[in-house]
Motif scaffolding. Structure first.
Motif, PDB file in Angstrom:
ATOM      1  N   LEU A  89      50.745  26.966  16.567  1.00 60.84           N
ATOM      2  CA  LEU A  89      50.872  25.786  17.438  1.00 60.84           C
ATOM      3  C   LEU A  89      49.684  24.834  17.300  1.00 60.84           C
ATOM      4  CD1 LEU A  89      52.240  27.548  20.634  1.00 60.84           C
ATOM      5  CD2 LEU A  89      53.495  25.950  19.194  1.00 60.84           C
ATOM      6  N   TRP A  93      50.927  21.119  18.166  1.00 59.50           N
ATOM      7  CA  TRP A  93      51.010  21.089  19.627  1.00 59.50           C
ATOM      8  C   TRP A  93      51.289  19.678  20.170  1.00 59.50           C
ATOM      9  CZ3 TRP A  93      47.803  18.031  22.474  1.00 59.50           C
ATOM     10  CH2 TRP A  93      46.593  17.625  21.886  1.00 59.50           C
ATOM     11  N   LEU A  99      52.530  21.229  26.009  1.00 56.24           N
ATOM     12  CA  LEU A  99      51.124  21.211  25.611  1.00 56.24           C
ATOM     13  C   LEU A  99      50.578  19.787  25.546  1.00 56.24           C
ATOM     14  CD1 LEU A  99      51.141  23.999  22.864  1.00 56.24           C
ATOM     15  CD2 LEU A  99      50.616  24.208  25.307  1.00 56.24           C
TER      16      LEU A  99
END
Length: 301
Positions: A89, A93, A99
């Protein structure tokens, strides 16, 4: 803080003579909604009392807890750090709605592998985090600890004494433990885990000695953050019929389970059920992005 009990009217409820009411904890706040508001309330007080200026916690790609902690930190002038499961991630992200939202509210991330994440509660890993980030107030994954349970006890109020059953989705068990603690002995509490397995029973027992509860473990749809076309259609139909949005990770599975149990005559006629809407609607955007990749139907926002 706007919380209300909303009655649900569906043909199956009339047929089976069951009363179903939703406690709209999702209306508390757009970012710190439902059980996350309850879990953070007394923990933030404790952090300030201890003189901590940083909250550190753990979560995955769709974590409601990560999103809520980030916003709560911003509101209370606290720095926030999220230790995120899945080092892959770190490269993507910014395309993850949860996120990205947490980052916009000031959260810094540390991405770690799934293997390393399994050791997140070890003393050795905590020392590594303290060496990297300095002093912090530690919030466990999902936010469940004794102070979180104390906050979740406030979900059930005096007006809820009329209900025979109180139902909640279950992640780490803290919310359910608080609800159990607050209910009367003549009330039954049903938990609907979003994860596979029966391991949460011991965690819940660590928070409450009461025994007026049980877990319904057949409605996880394959495990945490796993969904199916059937579940998506249910969530969309439920919203169309009731005007109540459900998230696919927790509340959608709980309501699917409650209505399935009603169909199977688990509840006696004239039973009054209160289902707690624990929020989590922020996860829908990220889930829809994944569903699109898999050519599955989208959840109506």
């Amino acid at each position: 803080m706007q919380v209300k009990n909303q009655s649900v009217h569906l043909p199956i409820l009339t047929e089976k003579q069951i009363s179903l009411t939703i406690k709209r904890e999702d209306l508390i706040h757009p970012f710190i909604s439902g059980n996350k508001y309850r879990k953070l309330k007394y923990n933030i007080e404790a952090a300030k009392t201890q003189g901590c200026v940083t909250l550190l916690t753990f979560g995955g790609a769709f974590s409601n807890h990560i999103a809520a902690t980030a916003y709560a930190g911003k509101v209370h002038d606290l720095q926030t750090i999220g230790v995120i499961r899945g080092e892959e991630l770190s490269q993507k992200w910014k395309t993850n709605p949860t996120l990205k939202l947490a980052s916009e509210h000031g959260m810094r991330f540390k991405f770690i592998s799934r293997n390393a994440y399994r050791d997140k509660n070890s003393e050795e890993f905590r020392k590594e985090l303290e060496s990297e980030f300095g002093k912090f107030y530690l919030l466990p994954e999902g936010g469940s600890n004794k102070l979180a349970v104390k906050g979740c006890e406030e979900i059930v109020t005096a007006e809820d004494i009329e209900f025979d059953f109180v139902c909640s989705s279950v992640g780490t068990g803290g919310t359910l433990a608080g609800i159990i603690t607050a209910t009367k002995q003549n009330q039954r509490v049903l938990g609907f885990p979003a994860l596979k397995g029966d391991f949460l029973k011991e965690d819940i027992r660590n928070f409450t000695p009461k025994k007026n509860w049980e877990l319904q473990t057949d409605y996880h749809f394959g495990g945490y953050a796993k969904v199916s076309a059937e579940l998506i259609h249910f969530i969309n139909d439920f919203k169309m019929l009731t005007k109540i949005p459900l998230d696919p990770i927790y509340t959608g599975k709980m309501l699917y389970g409650i209505l399935d149990l009603i169909k199977k005559d688990y509840f006696k006629p004239k039973t009054k059920i209160l289902a707690v809407h624990t929020g989590g609607l922020q996860s829908i955007a990220g889930m829809n992005a994944n569903l699109k990749k898999k050519n599955l139907p989208q959840i109506t926002i």
